[in-house]
Design a protein around this motif. Sequence first.
Motif, PDB file in Angstrom:
ATOM      1  N   ALA A   1      38.905  33.666  33.890  1.00 15.36           N
ATOM      2  CA  ALA A   1      39.295  34.469  35.185  1.00 15.36           C
ATOM      3  C   ALA A   1      38.654  35.920  35.447  1.00 15.36           C
ATOM      4  O   ALA A   1      38.627  36.202  36.535  1.00 15.36           O
ATOM      5  CB  ALA A   1      40.865  34.650  35.105  1.00 15.36           C
ATOM      6  N   HIS A   2      38.361  36.495  34.155  1.00 12.09           N
ATOM      7  CA  HIS A   2      37.921  37.680  34.452  1.00 12.09           C
ATOM      8  C   HIS A   2      36.285  37.736  35.110  1.00 12.09           C
ATOM      9  O   HIS A   2      35.825  38.178  35.981  1.00 12.09           O
ATOM     10  CB  HIS A   2      37.769  38.504  33.184  1.00 12.09           C
ATOM     11  N   HIS A   3      35.624  36.611  34.483  1.00 14.42           N
ATOM     12  CA  HIS A   3      34.186  36.201  34.978  1.00 14.42           C
ATOM     13  C   HIS A   3      34.522  36.031  36.476  1.00 14.42           C
ATOM     14  O   HIS A   3      33.437  36.187  37.198  1.00 14.42           O
ATOM     15  CB  HIS A   3      33.704  35.124  33.900  1.00 14.42           C
TER      16      HIS A   3
ATOM     17  N   ASN B   1      44.490  30.884  25.659  1.00 13.89           N
ATOM     18  CA  ASN B   1      44.841  31.712  26.611  1.00 13.89           C
ATOM     19  C   ASN B   1      43.914  32.824  26.778  1.00 13.89           C
ATOM     20  O   ASN B   1      43.442  33.462  27.953  1.00 13.89           O
ATOM     21  CB  ASN B   1      46.256  32.301  26.257  1.00 13.89           C
ATOM     22  N   GLU B   2      43.224  33.078  25.766  1.00 15.65           N
ATOM     23  CA  GLU B   2      42.141  34.179  25.714  1.00 15.65           C
ATOM     24  C   GLU B   2      41.029  33.645  26.547  1.00 15.65           C
ATOM     25  O   GLU B   2      40.594  34.422  27.387  1.00 15.65           O
ATOM     26  CB  GLU B   2      41.575  34.488  24.135  1.00 15.65           C
ATOM     27  N   LEU B   3      40.436  32.399  26.335  1.00 17.61           N
ATOM     28  CA  LEU B   3      39.323  31.865  26.900  1.00 17.61           C
ATOM     29  C   LEU B   3      39.879  31.925  28.340  1.00 17.61           C
ATOM     30  O   LEU B   3      38.834  31.999  29.264  1.00 17.61           O
ATOM     31  CB  LEU B   3      39.025  30.537  26.491  1.00 17.61           C
ATOM     32  N   ARG B   4      40.814  31.264  28.887  1.00 25.60           N
ATOM     33  CA  ARG B   4      41.395  31.263  30.276  1.00 25.60           C
ATOM     34  C   ARG B   4      41.370  32.712  30.943  1.00 25.60           C
ATOM     35  O   ARG B   4      40.863  32.844  32.016  1.00 25.60           O
ATOM     36  CB  ARG B   4      42.749  30.802  30.365  1.00 25.60           C
ATOM     37  N   ALA B   5      41.891  33.704  29.988  1.00 20.81           N
ATOM     38  CA  ALA B   5      41.734  34.936  30.604  1.00 20.81           C
ATOM     39  C   ALA B   5      40.268  35.484  31.066  1.00 20.81           C
ATOM     40  O   ALA B   5      39.868  36.313  31.932  1.00 20.81           O
ATOM     41  CB  ALA B   5      42.351  35.758  29.679  1.00 20.81           C
ATOM     42  N   GLN B   6      39.489  35.247  29.815  1.00 22.97           N
ATOM     43  CA  GLN B   6      37.968  35.564  30.029  1.00 22.97           C
ATOM     44  C   GLN B   6      37.177  34.968  31.228  1.00 22.97           C
ATOM     45  O   GLN B   6      36.484  35.434  31.890  1.00 22.97           O
ATOM     46  CB  GLN B   6      37.098  34.922  28.779  1.00 22.97           C
TER      47      GLN B   6
END
Length: 72
Positions: free
Chosen positions: A58-60, A51-56
């Motif tokens: 998406a932010h990128h 979840n953290e990696l997907r959020a990062q």
Amino acid sequence: MAVTHWMADNARVRWVEQDEPWAMESQFVSRFDLPLNLDQNRHNAFNGRLNELRAQGAHHRRAPGHPRPAGG
């Protein structure tokens, strides 16, 4: 690319016609270790990190100057 290679070596696809596929999905997620399925899979040890990696990611993708994917 690492996920692509892992999936090529490890992932298998099967399908069954089902009137209520979400019911079958719940059974599979509860019985098998499916780390890439985040919905209904909070018990997986990898869930929080993914979840953290997907959020990062998406932010990128939303960052100024980042090219938009075709059709997106």
